[in-house]
Design an enzyme around this catalytic site. Structure first.
Site, PDB file in Angstrom:
ATOM      1  N   LYS A  40       0.843  -1.212   0.000  1.00 53.40           N
ATOM      2  CA  LYS A  40       0.000   0.000   0.000  1.00 53.40           C
ATOM      3  C   LYS A  40       0.876   1.258   0.000  1.00 53.40           C
ATOM      4  O   LYS A  40       0.639   2.198  -0.761  1.00 53.40           O
ATOM      5  CB  LYS A  40      -0.899  -0.035   1.240  1.00 53.40           C
ATOM      6  CG  LYS A  40      -2.010   0.984   1.237  1.00 53.40           C
ATOM      7  CD  LYS A  40      -2.894   0.858   2.475  1.00 53.40           C
ATOM      8  CE  LYS A  40      -4.106  -0.019   2.246  1.00 53.40           C
ATOM      9  NZ  LYS A  40      -5.065   0.027   3.361  1.00 53.40           N
ATOM     10  N   LYS A 203     -18.989   8.257  19.807  1.00 53.06           N
ATOM     11  CA  LYS A 203     -18.859   7.577  18.508  1.00 53.06           C
ATOM     12  C   LYS A 203     -19.743   6.333  18.436  1.00 53.06           C
ATOM     13  O   LYS A 203     -20.499   6.125  17.484  1.00 53.06           O
ATOM     14  CB  LYS A 203     -17.386   7.201  18.276  1.00 53.06           C
ATOM     15  CG  LYS A 203     -17.125   6.343  17.060  1.00 53.06           C
ATOM     16  CD  LYS A 203     -17.472   7.064  15.773  1.00 53.06           C
ATOM     17  CE  LYS A 203     -17.489   6.088  14.608  1.00 53.06           C
ATOM     18  NZ  LYS A 203     -17.935   6.715  13.362  1.00 53.06           N
ATOM     19  N   GLY A 252     -34.538  -0.314   3.014  1.00 57.08           N
ATOM     20  CA  GLY A 252     -33.749  -1.017   2.013  1.00 57.08           C
ATOM     21  C   GLY A 252     -33.417  -2.426   2.450  1.00 57.08           C
ATOM     22  O   GLY A 252     -34.179  -3.049   3.202  1.00 57.08           O
ATOM     23  N   CYS A 259     -18.496  -0.119   9.387  1.00 58.17           N
ATOM     24  CA  CYS A 259     -18.715   0.552  10.678  1.00 58.17           C
ATOM     25  C   CYS A 259     -19.977   0.113  11.404  1.00 58.17           C
ATOM     26  O   CYS A 259     -19.886  -0.388  12.526  1.00 58.17           O
ATOM     27  CB  CYS A 259     -18.743   2.059  10.478  1.00 58.17           C
ATOM     28  SG  CYS A 259     -17.119   2.708  10.069  1.00 58.17           S
TER      29      CYS A 259
HETATM   30  N1  LIG Z   1     -14.258   3.450   7.165  1.00 55.76           N
HETATM   31  C1  LIG Z   1     -15.095   4.308   7.745  1.00 55.76           C
HETATM   32  O1  LIG Z   1     -16.073   4.771   7.164  1.00 55.76           O
HETATM   33  C2  LIG Z   1     -14.849   4.730   9.164  1.00 55.76           C
HETATM   34  C3  LIG Z   1     -15.525   5.855   9.663  1.00 55.76           C
HETATM   35  C4  LIG Z   1     -15.293   6.234  10.981  1.00 55.76           C
HETATM   36  C5  LIG Z   1     -14.425   5.497  11.781  1.00 55.76           C
HETATM   37  N2  LIG Z   1     -13.812   4.402  11.271  1.00 55.76           N
HETATM   38  C6  LIG Z   1     -12.882   3.674  12.133  1.00 55.76           C
HETATM   39  O2  LIG Z   1     -11.557   4.026  11.766  1.00 55.76           O
HETATM   40  C7  LIG Z   1     -10.684   2.901  11.896  1.00 55.76           C
HETATM   41  C8  LIG Z   1     -10.005   2.627  10.563  1.00 55.76           C
HETATM   42  O3  LIG Z   1     -10.993   2.266   9.625  1.00 55.76           O
HETATM   43  P1  LIG Z   1     -10.657   2.153   8.070  1.00 55.76           P
HETATM   44  O4  LIG Z   1     -11.937   1.872   7.388  1.00 55.76           O
HETATM   45  O5  LIG Z   1      -9.847   3.323   7.651  1.00 55.76           O
HETATM   46  O6  LIG Z   1      -9.725   0.849   8.082  1.00 55.76           O
HETATM   47  P2  LIG Z   1      -8.841   0.257   6.900  1.00 55.76           P
HETATM   48  O7  LIG Z   1      -8.837  -1.204   7.090  1.00 55.76           O
HETATM   49  O8  LIG Z   1      -9.261   0.841   5.594  1.00 55.76           O
HETATM   50  O9  LIG Z   1      -7.373   0.855   7.203  1.00 55.76           O
HETATM   51  C9  LIG Z   1      -6.606   0.475   8.285  1.00 55.76           C
HETATM   52  C10 LIG Z   1      -5.140   0.593   7.886  1.00 55.76           C
HETATM   53  O10 LIG Z   1      -4.338   0.408   9.040  1.00 55.76           O
HETATM   54  C11 LIG Z   1      -3.164  -0.304   8.651  1.00 55.76           C
HETATM   55  N3  LIG Z   1      -2.542  -0.883   9.848  1.00 55.76           N
HETATM   56  C12 LIG Z   1      -2.937  -1.964  10.574  1.00 55.76           C
HETATM   57  N4  LIG Z   1      -2.098  -2.156  11.600  1.00 55.76           N
HETATM   58  C13 LIG Z   1      -1.170  -1.167  11.548  1.00 55.76           C
HETATM   59  C14 LIG Z   1      -0.061  -0.820  12.354  1.00 55.76           C
HETATM   60  N5  LIG Z   1       0.283  -1.515  13.429  1.00 55.76           N
HETATM   61  N6  LIG Z   1       0.689   0.244  11.989  1.00 55.76           N
HETATM   62  C15 LIG Z   1       0.370   0.971  10.897  1.00 55.76           C
HETATM   63  N7  LIG Z   1      -0.691   0.682  10.102  1.00 55.76           N
HETATM   64  C16 LIG Z   1      -1.449  -0.362  10.426  1.00 55.76           C
HETATM   65  C17 LIG Z   1      -3.681  -1.315   7.657  1.00 55.76           C
HETATM   66  O11 LIG Z   1      -2.660  -1.828   6.856  1.00 55.76           O
HETATM   67  C18 LIG Z   1      -4.679  -0.454   6.868  1.00 55.76           C
HETATM   68  O12 LIG Z   1      -4.071   0.189   5.775  1.00 55.76           O
HETATM   69  C19 LIG Z   1     -11.567   1.761  12.395  1.00 55.76           C
HETATM   70  O13 LIG Z   1     -11.495   1.716  13.791  1.00 55.76           O
HETATM   71  C20 LIG Z   1     -12.957   2.170  11.958  1.00 55.76           C
HETATM   72  O14 LIG Z   1     -13.963   1.628  12.796  1.00 55.76           O
HETATM   73  C21 LIG Z   1     -13.990   4.013   9.983  1.00 55.76           C
END
Ligand SMILES: NC(=O)c1ccc[n+]([C@@H]2O[C@H](COP(=O)([O-])OP(=O)(O)OC[C@H]3O[C@@H](n4cnc5c(N)ncnc54)[C@H](O)[C@@H]3O)[C@@H](O)[C@H]2O)c1
Length: 428
Positions: A40, A203, A252, A259
């Site tokens: 990535k 949250k 729907g 999430c």
């Molecule tokens: N996706 C959403 O819409 C959304 C919205 C609000 C909150 N969140 C929260 O945000 C967090 C991240 O969600 P996301 O959808 O971005 O996840 P994601 O899976 O898209 O991204 C997570 C990233 O973290 C990296 N990662 C994992 N372990 C790591 C480490 N030790 N060091 C560095 N990088 C590491 C992974 O390789 C990945 O690229 C989650 O807790 C999620 O619940 C997500």
């Protein structure tokens, strides 16, 4: 004093991390991005964007000189004091949040009186306190901690960063909470400055409430089907009441995504672990599971047995404008259809490569019209704008059957019926 232009770091460059990095880079910050996924990071360094999110590629390109990508933490620690944590917190088998990635980040932190972890990942209430305790036990009590939950919506994530409804900062009243507040100040959003546990709960409670609204209107839709009412009229009439509001009253095929399902489950488990039975959320989850499967009943009502039938799924992503397939309703639908003996053909304008990894035995087509060739029935699964423009008169002769189940109440029923189809939506 923290300057709003001081460099920051973002750990985890997924949907939340990359959007946060791009957003702060737009505001003028140097952003040091870290991810353990070397492939990535290599793509990001080449200027490729690993996810589909409207406007993100343009923003990353425009602010490329302020964005630094690495698999190493060291440059981030060297250049930035605020380390935003945006790693995944997926559900475990028990439905609790898996904090192993968060803990790996915490474990990698050195002793420091100058740095702060700023938690963007969604974590159970009490996580911040546990992290502070664990840092203290290892002589790292100087490391500050802020809970700054993320509320962006996939599909409009960058826009949500630029125009947030509110910024929540939960902290212990030290420099780091002030610094995060300062960093977000150019966005001029309402600020909720609170304690860490309350920020964590805001949250989870917000997502659980939105999921409850969805399951509520889905149940109303199901009762509408039994009683002859039209849920779209009902939702409009309800939503104009300002105490209720129009958002999240769209019936729907159930909520999916990375999430809502996991956060609702995590809050339910968190309550249970604390000795409280959260009955309402148990129902919200069950209604959602059943809602995904109701489409199968609708298909059977019109087609009889599904053995040997060909069903087309239009849209696979959990919602439009994203390639995210996590907990997508399409996964449940395809598996149920295959288990009932149907063959499944699918089309999604963006999510196909993710979907191919998850949907075994499904045929993928290059366009909606190609996906409909020879099909007995079409199910609209994701509300991609192009499906609203679909030429049903052209589709009809290509298909074997004439059935459209609109899982999102998205296409125009009259246009579909005019082309000779039987149309069935949700709750109408
Ligand atoms: N996706 C959403 O819409 C959304 C919205 C609000 C909150 N969140 C929260 O945000 C967090 C991240 O969600 P996301 O959808 O971005 O996840 P994601 O899976 O898209 O991204 C997570 C990233 O973290 C990296 N990662 C994992 N372990 C790591 C480490 N030790 N060091 C560095 N990088 C590491 C992974 O390789 C990945 O690229 C989650 O807790 C999620 O619940 C997500």
């Amino acid at each position: 004093m923290f300057s709003a232009r001081e460099p920051i770091a973002v750990i985890g460059t997924g949907y939340v991390g990359l959007v946060t990095a791009a957003g702060f880079a737009e505001l003028g910050s140097e952003v040091w991005c870290v991810d353990i996924d070397a492939a990535k990071i290599a793509r990001l360094e080449r200027g490729e964007i690993p996810i589909y999110e409207p406007g993100l590629a343009e923003s990353v390109t425009a602010n490329r000189e302020r964005l630094h990508f690495s698999t190493e933490l060291a440059p981030a620690l060297e250049h930035a004091r605020l380390l935003f944590v945006a790693v995944g917190t997926p559900p475990t088998y028990s439905g609790d949040a898996d904090l192993s990635a968060v803990n790996a980040v915490v474990d990698a932190m050195p002793r420091s009186d100058d740095h702060a972890l700023v938690m963007k990942s969604t974590v159970p209430v009490g996580t911040g306190a546990a992290i502070r305790r664990s840092l203290g036990e290892r002589g790292k009590e100087g490391f500050a901690y802020v809970s700054c939950p993320e509320f962006l919506k996939e599909g409009s994530a960058l826009d949500d960063f630029r125009h947030p409804d509110r910024i929540v900062v939960g902290d212990d009243g030290d420099w780091a909470g002030d610094a995060v507040t300062q960093l977000y100040s150019p966005l001029e959003a309402p600020l909720v400055r609170t304690d860490i546990a309350s920020a964590e709960m805001i949250k989870l409670a917000a997502n659980a409430f939105l999921a409850t609204k969805i399951s509520f209107i889905n149940e109303i839709a199901n009762v509408c089907e039994e009683t002859g009412a039209d849920v779209l009229e009902v939702a409009r009439g309800m939503g104009l009441d300002q105490r209720i509001g129009t958002h999240f009253l769209k019936p729907g095929i159930g909520f999916g995504g990375s999430c809502f399902p996991k956060d609702v489950s995590a809050l339910k488990q968190l309550a249970g672990n604390s000795g409280y039975h959260f009955q309402l959320l148990t129902a919200v989850i069950e209604v959602n599971e059943l809602q995904k499967r109701r489409v199968i009943g609708k298909l059977q009502k019109h087609l009889g047995s599904l053995v040997g039938k060909s069903v087309t799924l239009l849209g696979l992503a959990f919602k439009a404008n994203t390639d995210d397939m996590r907990e997508a309703s399409s996964l449940v639908l395809a598996a149920r259809l295959q288990a009932d003996g149907a063959t499944v053909t699918a089309y999604d304008p963006v999510a196909e490569s993710e979907a191919r990894k998850l949907m075994i035995g499904v045929q993928f087509a290059d366009s909606a019209l190609d996906a409909l060739a020879g099909s007995d029935a079409c199910v609209i699964v994701t509300e991609w704008p192009e499906f609203a423009e679909l030429d049903w008169a052209t589709a009809a002769p290509r298909m074997r059957g004439r059935l459209v189940i609109d899982g999102r109440n998205f296409v125009d029923p009259e246009a579909v019926r005019a082309a000779g189809f039987v149309y069935e939506g949700i709750g109408r």
